[in-house]
Design a protein around this motif. Structure first.
Motif, PDB file in Angstrom:
ATOM      1  N   ARG A  67      -7.692   2.160  -4.195  1.00 38.28           N
ATOM      2  CA  ARG A  67      -8.495   3.331  -4.562  1.00 38.28           C
ATOM      3  C   ARG A  67      -7.697   4.616  -4.263  1.00 38.28           C
ATOM      4  O   ARG A  67      -7.619   5.051  -3.117  1.00 38.28           O
ATOM      5  N   LYS A 120       0.380   4.045  -2.825  1.00 39.67           N
ATOM      6  CA  LYS A 120      -0.018   5.388  -2.392  1.00 39.67           C
ATOM      7  C   LYS A 120       1.003   6.418  -2.852  1.00 39.67           C
ATOM      8  O   LYS A 120       0.634   7.520  -3.273  1.00 39.67           O
ATOM      9  N   ASP A 130      -6.675  -2.823   1.848  1.00 41.32           N
ATOM     10  CA  ASP A 130      -6.400  -2.388   3.222  1.00 41.32           C
ATOM     11  C   ASP A 130      -7.382  -1.321   3.697  1.00 41.32           C
ATOM     12  O   ASP A 130      -7.003  -0.304   4.285  1.00 41.32           O
ATOM     13  N   SER A 131      -8.652  -1.542   3.425  1.00 46.89           N
ATOM     14  CA  SER A 131      -9.696  -0.611   3.882  1.00 46.89           C
ATOM     15  C   SER A 131     -10.995  -1.374   4.048  1.00 46.89           C
ATOM     16  O   SER A 131     -11.102  -2.543   3.673  1.00 46.89           O
ATOM     17  N   ASN A 132     -11.995  -0.712   4.619  1.00 40.25           N
ATOM     18  CA  ASN A 132     -13.333  -1.270   4.740  1.00 40.25           C
ATOM     19  C   ASN A 132     -14.282  -0.663   3.723  1.00 40.25           C
ATOM     20  O   ASN A 132     -15.498  -0.730   3.893  1.00 40.25           O
ATOM     21  N   HIS A 133     -13.716  -0.084   2.663  1.00 37.59           N
ATOM     22  CA  HIS A 133     -14.537   0.524   1.609  1.00 37.59           C
ATOM     23  C   HIS A 133     -14.960  -0.568   0.631  1.00 37.59           C
ATOM     24  O   HIS A 133     -14.121  -1.154  -0.059  1.00 37.59           O
ATOM     25  N   TYR A 142     -13.326  -5.748  -0.743  1.00 40.65           N
ATOM     26  CA  TYR A 142     -13.016  -4.401  -0.266  1.00 40.65           C
ATOM     27  C   TYR A 142     -11.867  -3.828  -1.081  1.00 40.65           C
ATOM     28  O   TYR A 142     -11.083  -4.556  -1.708  1.00 40.65           O
ATOM     29  N   CYS A 143     -11.756  -2.517  -1.056  1.00 39.79           N
ATOM     30  CA  CYS A 143     -10.561  -1.880  -1.578  1.00 39.79           C
ATOM     31  C   CYS A 143      -9.383  -2.222  -0.670  1.00 39.79           C
ATOM     32  O   CYS A 143      -9.557  -2.559   0.494  1.00 39.79           O
ATOM     33  N   HIS A 175     -16.105   4.628  -6.239  1.00 42.39           N
ATOM     34  CA  HIS A 175     -15.653   5.962  -5.836  1.00 42.39           C
ATOM     35  C   HIS A 175     -16.700   6.995  -6.235  1.00 42.39           C
ATOM     36  O   HIS A 175     -17.149   7.027  -7.383  1.00 42.39           O
ATOM     37  N   LYS A 232       0.816  -1.211   0.000  1.00 46.08           N
ATOM     38  CA  LYS A 232       0.000   0.000   0.000  1.00 46.08           C
ATOM     39  C   LYS A 232       0.852   1.264   0.000  1.00 46.08           C
ATOM     40  O   LYS A 232       0.490   2.266  -0.634  1.00 46.08           O
ATOM     41  N   SER A 284      -7.930   8.042  -3.998  1.00 48.41           N
ATOM     42  CA  SER A 284      -9.025   9.023  -3.919  1.00 48.41           C
ATOM     43  C   SER A 284      -8.640  10.371  -4.507  1.00 48.41           C
ATOM     44  O   SER A 284      -9.400  10.969  -5.291  1.00 48.41           O
TER      45      SER A 284
END
Length: 688
Positions: A416, A385, A629-632, A626-627, A452, A381, A418
């Motif tokens: 994702r 990122k 390492d997230s809960n999205h 999920y995306c 998104h 990640k 953002s």
């Protein structure tokens, strides 16, 4: 003994000492040095390698003129002799003759002073003979500069063929690379039809045994790239010679050979050569000094390489990590992906160097890193990122297509970005006319898959995308139109013009009978479900006849079932593997009161038939939903939650990988917090 006889014996002894017979037997294969009858008329201006059958070996009878005059009574040779072998030694091998006609052979009555003079001038006389008999090799760079087409190279060869023939093939491939593809096909066709091409191929086969090994590899690479079929005699001959001489392969040749092997199709000779190459790499891996050579060998050694050799290459690479440049670290991702070897330690170290040197890194390299991470199933990640932030910060310098390629790479990894996606949304809303069909479909795919949405501008963005795609409505393929509408449905947006075009009978039939039907049918089911559950009554009457999809396989949920049994005191208070309309499936169903403070048993008819009941759907969700390492939730999961809510369910998501880490007591408490509402737990006042 007469002076003439003594002179003959002395000269013969010196000649055999300077050029031993074993030398020729060791250097030349059978067929290359057999004695030939030398034509009496030989033009020394002809190239020495013009042909092995027509006056190729010039007579060196002038070396023996003094001897022949003195012993013509004993020798009947006139224009013939095995001495022609010297010509091959001078032309084909980088070794010098140790004789000269002007100083070596002694006439009658030679004195001791004359012999001493001969010895003192031996070195200079050797150079004189070498210069006389050494042919001028053809220069690859000169050929490339002087010739403008492949036919020009062949014309040059036909006028005065020179050694080595590899220069002609390499020059033709260099010229072919710098012209357009259409012109290249035309030039290659002319090359095959040229009268000198077959002669060049024959000379190439004859020279293959005495050519430098790296020239041999360059020749094979050029021949394959120029379109010569692999099953031809010349290509197979080159493959066999390369196999036989593979022990001559040094570090530079290892790099060339690995690149050449990647261009060859599997065959008996290629497979044998590849096996020999792997044995050679296994023996020489610790001797490789250059990092670029090591990475080239690893990249083209093949995915089916034995695991032991892959581990040895990994150890060699880890040993050289301190010498890695930023370019080596960037290239390592592609190398490991090509070798299909996931070395987490190596990838982690290279990721750190990529992050530290990301400024100025080309877009192709960054996109290749993302693609390699997908192939290697490597998730970092911090690396993703950093790349996304770098592209978002320097957004103005990138072309639209480059940004879309970055987003497609991130979507494949489930990451994702953002900030970058918000930047692109603003760009699209400012100038939607700059998008073409391919860009629109790709952008919709990324945003719907990663789920998104911008809080304030999401509706405007979707309207701008729908308006831009409507311009191409009558010029877009059925599959692209389905992909775009499918993406809109995932994002809960339904453009009327696009849907009306898609649900026409002829387009539906085309999608069901042609193209990738395995992907088209599930997308049409999603469209059908969304039109019935999400949109207004106008679309509820629309029914698209579709074949039935197979029932989805349940996700492993034994751990969750065990936890629910402990929490709800038995299995009578929940139902497992519930199948719902529209091909939806839930792992567990629990029935509770509206405030979600009490659980009803399925056997309690009065409770379940009353109005004061809330159906709770417990979904066991894998990480891929999920995306990164997230809960999205991603697009399909978000749509499923939306539709279950429409059907009257309260949805609870349980992450199996988190539950497995907990002890039973902690797992029960975790699930209890998920199922019951905040009002179900007593609150206590805290006195400070």
């Amino acid at each position: 003994m007469s002076n003439k006889a003594y002179s003959l014996l002395w000269n013969t002894r010196q000649l055999s000492t300077l050029v031993p017979r074993s030398r020729f037997l060791r250097i030349y294969p059978p067929g290359f040095c057999r004695p030939e009858v030398i034509p009496s008329k030989w033009n020394p201006r002809n190239c020495l390698l013009n042909g092995f059958g027509e006056g190729l070996q010039p007579s060196v009878r002038y070396l023996f003129q003094g001897v022949l005059k003195s012993v013509d009574c004993c020798t009947q040779t006139k224009g013939t002799g095995c001495a022609a072998v010297f010509k091959l030694d001078r032309v084909l091998c980088p070794r010098r003759l140790s004789s000269d006609s002007e100083h070596f052979l002694v006439s009658d009555g030679a004195s001791d002073h004359d012999l001493m003079k001969i010895n003192s001038h031996h070195a200079s006389s050797e150079d004189v003979l070498s210069k006389k008999m050494r042919p001028t090799p053809v220069n690859h760079d000169k050929l490339v500069q002087e010739c403008n087409s492949l036919s020009d190279v062949l014309d040059t060869f036909s006028k005065a063929p020179k050694f080595p023939s590899s220069s002609y093939f390499s020059a033709m491939w260099t010229i072919a690379k710098r012209i357009s593809e259409d012109k290249r096909r035309f030039e290659i066709q002319l090359m095959f039809n040229h009268s000198a091409f077959s002669q060049l191929c024959e000379q190439m086969m004859r020279e293959s045994m005495i050519m430098h090994y790296n020239h041999l590899l360059f020749s094979l690479n050029a021949v394959i790239k120029l379109g010569v079929p692999q099953n031809t005699l010349m290509v197979q001959t080159l493959l066999r010679v390369i196999q036989e001489r593979i022990n001559e392969c040094d570090e530079r040749c290892l790099s060339i050979l690995s690149t050449v092997l990647d261009t060859l199709e599997p065959s008996m000779n290629v497979n044998a050569l590849r096996a020999g190459f792997r044995i050679l790499v296994d023996q020489q891996v610790w001797k490789i000094e250059h990092i670029f050579t090591l990475q080239t060998v690893m990249k083209f050694i093949g995915k089916d390489t034995p695991l032991a050799l892959k581990k040895k290459l990994e150890m060699k690479t880890l040993k050289e990590l301190d010498r890695f440049s930023a370019l080596n670290s960037q290239h390592m991702f592609e190398v490991l992906a090509a070798m299909d070897y996931r070395s987490v330690v190596l990838l982690n170290e290279c990721s750190k160097k990529v992050i530290d040197n990301i400024h100025g890194c080309p877009s192709k390299v960054l996109i290749s890193i993302l693609q390699s991470c997908k192939a290697l199933r490597y998730q970092n990640k911090d690396l993703f990122k950093r790349i996304a932030d770098y592209v978002a910060t320097t957004f103005e310098i990138w072309k639209l297509n480059q940004v879309i390629f970055f987003l497609l790479g991130f979507e494949n990894l489930g990451f994702r970005p953002s900030a970058l996606m918000d930047k692109l949304m603003e760009k699209v809303m400012e100038d939607p006319d700059s998008l073409n069909k391919k860009n629109i479909v790709s952008i919709l795919h990324v945003y719907s898959s990663l789920n998104h949405a911008h809080k304030d501008q999401n509706r405007e963005f979707l309207e701008a995308m729908a308006s831009a795609l409507t311009v191409y409505l009558h010029h877009i393929s059925s599959e692209n139109l389905l992909s775009a509408v499918y993406s809109f449905c995932l994002m809960n947006y339904f453009p009327q013009n696009l849907i009306n075009q898609l649900i026409k009978k002829n387009i539906i039939n085309e999608l069901l009978t042609s193209g990738d039907t395995e992907k088209n049918i599930p997308k049409l089911h999603v469209l059908n479900t969304c039109l019935k559950l999400d949109e207004s009554a106008y679309y509820k009457a629309v029914h698209i006849p579709l074949p039935q999809l197979p029932l989805p396989l349940p996700y492993p949920s034994d751990r969750v079932a065990e936890v629910l049994s402990h929490l709800l005191k038995g299995e009578g208070c929940f139902s497992r593997n519930v199948q719902l309309p529209h091909n939806y499936h839930i792992d567990f169903e629990i029935r509770m009161d509206n405030n979600r403070t009490q659980v009803f048993s399925f056997s309690d008819v009065d409770a379940t038939s009353g109005t004061n009941m809330q159906r709770v759907a417990v979904l066991c969700v894998p990480k891929s939903a999920y995306c990164l390492d997230s809960n999205h939730p991603r697009g399909l999961l978000a749509m499923k939650i939306r539709h279950l809510n429409t059907m009257g369910f309260h949805v609870i998501l349980i992450n199996n990988w988190e539950l497995r880490k907990l002890r039973m007591e902690d797992a029960v408490a975790f699930v209890k917090m998920k199922i019951y509402s905040d009002g179900a737990f007593p609150t206590t006042d805290t006195t400070v």
